[in-house]
Design a protein around this motif. Sequence first.
Motif, PDB file in Angstrom:
ATOM      1  N   ASP A  70      40.191  86.460  38.870  1.00 43.20           N
ATOM      2  CA  ASP A  70      40.861  87.302  38.472  1.00 43.20           C
ATOM      3  C   ASP A  70      42.220  86.919  38.257  1.00 43.20           C
ATOM      4  O   ASP A  70      43.104  87.252  37.030  1.00 43.20           O
ATOM      5  CB  ASP A  70      41.014  88.619  39.437  1.00 43.20           C
ATOM      6  CG  ASP A  70      39.549  89.143  39.444  1.00 43.20           C
ATOM      7  OD1 ASP A  70      38.694  89.009  38.600  1.00 43.20           O
ATOM      8  OD2 ASP A  70      39.477  89.936  40.667  1.00 43.20           O
ATOM      9  N   ARG A  71      42.981  86.190  38.923  1.00 41.68           N
ATOM     10  CA  ARG A  71      44.497  85.938  38.808  1.00 41.68           C
ATOM     11  C   ARG A  71      44.325  84.951  37.631  1.00 41.68           C
ATOM     12  O   ARG A  71      45.350  85.124  36.832  1.00 41.68           O
ATOM     13  CB  ARG A  71      44.970  85.339  40.071  1.00 41.68           C
ATOM     14  CG  ARG A  71      46.363  84.804  39.769  1.00 41.68           C
ATOM     15  CD  ARG A  71      47.106  84.737  40.956  1.00 41.68           C
ATOM     16  NE  ARG A  71      48.506  83.818  40.943  1.00 41.68           N
ATOM     17  CZ  ARG A  71      49.443  83.972  40.311  1.00 41.68           C
ATOM     18  NH1 ARG A  71      49.692  85.083  39.398  1.00 41.68           N
ATOM     19  NH2 ARG A  71      50.467  83.091  40.425  1.00 41.68           N
ATOM     20  N   LEU A  72      43.587  83.965  37.491  1.00 36.16           N
ATOM     21  CA  LEU A  72      43.528  82.832  36.348  1.00 36.16           C
ATOM     22  C   LEU A  72      43.144  83.504  35.152  1.00 36.16           C
ATOM     23  O   LEU A  72      43.691  83.059  33.993  1.00 36.16           O
ATOM     24  CB  LEU A  72      42.797  81.765  36.823  1.00 36.16           C
ATOM     25  CG  LEU A  72      43.291  80.680  37.913  1.00 36.16           C
ATOM     26  CD1 LEU A  72      42.303  79.941  38.124  1.00 36.16           C
ATOM     27  CD2 LEU A  72      44.556  80.195  37.351  1.00 36.16           C
ATOM     28  N   HIS A  73      42.199  84.575  35.106  1.00 39.21           N
ATOM     29  CA  HIS A  73      42.084  85.124  33.906  1.00 39.21           C
ATOM     30  C   HIS A  73      43.250  86.002  33.178  1.00 39.21           C
ATOM     31  O   HIS A  73      43.676  85.886  32.108  1.00 39.21           O
ATOM     32  CB  HIS A  73      40.926  85.998  34.155  1.00 39.21           C
ATOM     33  CG  HIS A  73      39.590  85.543  33.841  1.00 39.21           C
ATOM     34  ND1 HIS A  73      38.626  85.069  34.935  1.00 39.21           N
ATOM     35  CD2 HIS A  73      38.940  85.034  32.759  1.00 39.21           C
ATOM     36  CE1 HIS A  73      37.486  84.477  34.287  1.00 39.21           C
ATOM     37  NE2 HIS A  73      37.939  84.292  32.891  1.00 39.21           N
ATOM     38  N   ALA A  74      44.084  86.416  34.233  1.00 42.59           N
ATOM     39  CA  ALA A  74      45.157  87.184  33.854  1.00 42.59           C
ATOM     40  C   ALA A  74      46.250  86.531  33.352  1.00 42.59           C
ATOM     41  O   ALA A  74      47.056  86.699  32.299  1.00 42.59           O
ATOM     42  CB  ALA A  74      45.691  88.118  35.057  1.00 42.59           C
ATOM     43  N   VAL A  75      46.373  85.019  34.053  1.00 42.60           N
ATOM     44  CA  VAL A  75      47.389  84.390  33.380  1.00 42.60           C
ATOM     45  C   VAL A  75      46.907  83.856  32.323  1.00 42.60           C
ATOM     46  O   VAL A  75      48.028  83.662  31.108  1.00 42.60           O
ATOM     47  CB  VAL A  75      47.477  82.962  34.477  1.00 42.60           C
ATOM     48  CG1 VAL A  75      48.320  81.897  33.971  1.00 42.60           C
ATOM     49  CG2 VAL A  75      48.265  83.605  35.770  1.00 42.60           C
ATOM     50  N   TRP A  76      45.686  83.367  32.126  1.00 44.67           N
ATOM     51  CA  TRP A  76      45.317  83.143  30.801  1.00 44.67           C
ATOM     52  C   TRP A  76      45.517  84.063  29.482  1.00 44.67           C
ATOM     53  O   TRP A  76      46.148  83.752  28.470  1.00 44.67           O
ATOM     54  CB  TRP A  76      43.934  82.533  30.731  1.00 44.67           C
ATOM     55  CG  TRP A  76      43.456  82.527  29.320  1.00 44.67           C
ATOM     56  CD1 TRP A  76      42.613  83.356  28.417  1.00 44.67           C
ATOM     57  CD2 TRP A  76      43.426  81.184  28.636  1.00 44.67           C
ATOM     58  NE1 TRP A  76      42.186  82.653  27.297  1.00 44.67           N
ATOM     59  CE2 TRP A  76      42.762  81.318  27.346  1.00 44.67           C
ATOM     60  CE3 TRP A  76      43.570  79.864  28.896  1.00 44.67           C
ATOM     61  CZ2 TRP A  76      42.495  80.116  26.387  1.00 44.67           C
ATOM     62  CZ3 TRP A  76      43.496  78.865  27.960  1.00 44.67           C
ATOM     63  CH2 TRP A  76      43.035  79.206  26.819  1.00 44.67           C
TER      64      TRP A  76
END
Length: 135
Positions: free
Chosen positions: A90-96
């Motif tokens: 979830d965090r990495l998708h949001a960063v992307w």
Amino acid sequence: MVVLNPYLTFRDNARTALEFYRGVLGGSLDITTFGSMPEMGYDPAESELVMHAQLTTDDGMVLMASDTPRGVEYRQPQGVSVSLSGSESDRLHAVWDALSDDANVTIALAPAPWGGEFGMLVDRFGISWLVAIDN
């Protein structure tokens, strides 16, 4: 203890870039301007430029940056990427998603042949990013 941190250089927009990255990654941002160190002898017109900045996220990531004064040759970063990876999907998708805004996506974030997900982009500031998500 030895620490390895990415250190990005910009011409006149390090502050804008680091504020953007703070919005993407969270954390605290410390900025020192050329004007706060007049003994360094830089042009007073560049006093608000970033001599050194450090973004430190709550989960321990550190990103540093500075502006390059006019009297010093500047070359846009190339041949280097900032890589983010991990299992916090979830965090990495949001960063992307945030980094992708006004970016040149060179490889869309998608399932990778080796497992997980992978994507590459060059952000609005000309910085290359790699994002790898372990699933």
